[in-house]
Design an enzyme around this catalytic site. Structure first.
Site, PDB file in Angstrom:
ATOM      1  N   ALA A 145       0.832  -1.209   0.000  1.00 15.79           N
ATOM      2  CA  ALA A 145       0.000   0.000   0.000  1.00 15.79           C
ATOM      3  C   ALA A 145       0.862   1.254   0.000  1.00 15.79           C
ATOM      4  O   ALA A 145       0.513   2.273   0.566  1.00 15.79           O
ATOM      5  CB  ALA A 145      -0.915   0.004   1.220  1.00 15.79           C
ATOM      6  N   ARG A 157      -3.714   8.649  -9.989  1.00 11.05           N
ATOM      7  CA  ARG A 157      -4.892   8.777 -10.853  1.00 11.05           C
ATOM      8  C   ARG A 157      -6.188   9.034 -10.082  1.00 11.05           C
ATOM      9  O   ARG A 157      -7.201   9.373 -10.662  1.00 11.05           O
ATOM     10  CB  ARG A 157      -5.032   7.527 -11.739  1.00 11.05           C
ATOM     11  CG  ARG A 157      -4.096   7.572 -12.943  1.00 11.05           C
ATOM     12  CD  ARG A 157      -4.116   6.291 -13.729  1.00 11.05           C
ATOM     13  NE  ARG A 157      -3.408   5.216 -13.023  1.00 11.05           N
ATOM     14  CZ  ARG A 157      -3.427   3.934 -13.393  1.00 11.05           C
ATOM     15  NH1 ARG A 157      -4.151   3.572 -14.429  1.00 11.05           N
ATOM     16  NH2 ARG A 157      -2.741   3.040 -12.716  1.00 11.05           N
TER      17      ARG A 157
END
Ligand code: UD1
Ligand code: CA
Length: 497
Positions: free
Chosen positions: A12, A18
């Site tokens: 993570a 994005r």
């Protein structure tokens, strides 16, 4: 199912550009849980000896969230070297040096990977005595994914990244999900010698497969036909698509267990919601957080419940409730707002345009219309007249109002807290009650009415009102004993002392 001992490393550390968000990607919510929360829930289903989450971007936010949802999880910081290979290497630093169990790698941004699929991967890995096992499959658009390169016999040779792939390799539709099980020792050795000689200058975890191949170790690839288990969330369009799919699956499973969902397209439930058989959800319902609904309750249309408990047979229409408990057979709405600490007893009623907060409303008691009930303890079988306000705030502190069993509060009463209305007591409509009303008494606090006869004729001569009044008195004179009201009549809500 019995699993080999394992540790799970959840990746993570990626930036998630994005998403175009100031919130870390893995903290975005989906069905009432963060993306990371979904990943952890699946990882925990393996009952691992250790669970490590590798972090870097928005590190402190992610670590704080982790401390909240899974305090046992270990946090590993990825350094400035990039790539999934480095991320796993950093994750391994958090494990005991001599840890020799299987190492499972999952992604924090793959929320719909299910426990069964992950367990299947680990089982296949163990059964084959593999060095590395990988979850693969086909997605509608493989662009951007690593492709699985196999030999003529179908054995996995390697995984090639989109950006490093040749034309022919890009045409391969089978992709790498990035979910793996590794032999721990093999993984450590492989990562130790890993380079960054590729288009992105990153340490590619996928290089381990080529290494395994070169060493003649066993590589297993297990597939799933479910693309949502393979894919991660990279932008908000995908976030919405995954949210819709998760919701569709949850509703389908609730319907199969006996819940009526009239319009699945406009009904949303979070993962932790619990519903009994024969609950009915009408269109436009959102059930969020830790909400529980018992049998025969009907929710909706157009109702949101957050962290609420709804008992059997209750009805909630077009309302918004947070942290409320609704008793058996009780009814709420339309258009009411129940805030935390609201409890409505069995058979009770919170009607239209009512706001409640920190309010215990007893069995069979009713607040039918247009009221605010804050910081109140209301007994059983009480009626609160329309437009009553529990005046709980003096501008500095909040105070509580107590209303006894079978009390009847007249319409438009202001109950100025702290104040107590005794059992069986009444208040007169329009009263501002700032002193206790003893049991059985009528509390009245308002100016006496006085009628100024003939005022309209004198002060508004020639007006429509004056003409109407004139007509009425002429008619009254004609019928003599006309329609004089019975001055002694006691109507509810217009009590006279
Ligand atoms: C990786 C795989 C690719 C696979 C794809 C599936 C490699 C080299 N490539 O692609 O074969 O098809 O996943 O989605 O492994 N992460 C870190 N640290 C890093 C980089 C990534 O923790 O330095 C984490 C991200 O937070 C994310 C996951 O790893 O959870 C995948 O990262 P992402 O950049 O999406 O994948 P790729 O490396 O492009
Ligand atoms: Ca990704």
């Amino acid at each position: 199912m019995t699993f080999p001992r394992c540790a799970v490393v959840v990746l993570a550390a990626g930036e998630g550009t994005r998403m175009r968000s100031s919130t870390a990607k893995v903290l975005h919510p989906l069905g009432g849980r963060s993306l990371l929360g979904h990943a952890l829930s699946t990882a925990r289903s393996l009952r691992p000896d250790h669970l490590v989450v590798v972090v870097r971007h928005s590190r402190d936010d992610v670590a704080a969230h982790l401390a909240e949802i899974d305090p046992e999880a270990l946090v590993a910081d990825q350094d400035e070297v990039k790539g999934t290979g480095r991320a796993v290497w950093c994750g391994l630093q958090a494990l005991p040096e001599d840890y020799d169990g299987t190492v499972v790698v999952t992604y924090g941004d793959v929320p719909l990977l299910g426990p069964q699929t992950l367990a299947g991967l680990v089982e296949a890995h163990t059964a084959a005595g593999a060095a590395v096992s990988v979850l693969v499959g086909e997605v509608p658009d493989p662009t951007g994914y690593g492709r699985v390169v196999r030999d003529a016999d179908g054995a996995v040779l390697r995984i090639v990244e989109d950006r490093d792939a040749e034309e022919a390799e890009r045409a391969i539709r089978e992709i790498n999900s990035g979910i793996y099980a590794f032999d721990g020792e093999f993984l450590r050795a492989g990562l130790a010698g890993m380079g960054t000689d590729n288009a992105q200058g990153e340490m590619y975890l996928t290089d381990i497969l080529e290494l395994a191949r070169a060493k003649g170790a066993v590589i297993v690839a297990t597939g799933t036909p479910d693309r949502f288990e393979l894919e991660g969330v990279n932008d908000r369009v995908q976030l919405a698509a995954f949210g819709r799919e998760l919701n569709r699956r949850l509703l389908e499973s609730w319907m199969r267990s006996g819940v009526t969902v009239v319009d699945p397209a406009s009904t949303w439930v979070d993962v932790d919601v619990r519903l009994a058989p024969d609950v009915t959800l009408l269109p436009g319902v959102q059930l969020r957080g830790d909400t529980r609904v018992e049998t025969d309750a009907v929710i909706g249309p157009d109702t949101t419940l957050v962290d609420c408990e709804v008992a059997a047979g209750a009805h909630i229409v077009r309302s918004h409730a947070l942290g409320a408990r609704i008793g058996e057979g009780a009814s709420v709405g339309p258009f009411s707002y129940l805030r935390p600490g609201t409890t409505l007893g069995p058979g009770g009623k919170i009607g239209g345009f009512v706001e409640t907060k920190n309010a215990e409303i007893g069995e069979g008691s009713m607040v039918p219309h247009l009221s605010y009930v804050g910081d109140a303890t209301i007994g059983a079988h009480v009626n609160i007249g329309a437009a009553t306000v529990f005046v709980n705030y003096d501008g500095v502190r909040k105070h509580r109002t107590m209303v006894g069993d079978h009390a009847r509060v007249g319409s438009d009463t202001m109950l100025v807290a702290p104040v107590t209305i005794g059992d069986g007591a009444y208040t007169a409509a329009g009263s501002v009650i700032d002193q206790d009303v003893p049991p059985g008494a009528l509390g009245v606090a308002r100016g006496r009415q006085r009628n100024v006869e003939g005022w309209v004729a004198r002060r508004r001569p020639g007006s429509a009102a004056a003409t109407a009044a004139e007509r009425a008195s002429a008619a009254g004179a004609a019928t003599e004993n006309g329609s004089a009201a019975d001055a002694g009549e006691h109507r509810e809500g217009t009590l006279r002392p």
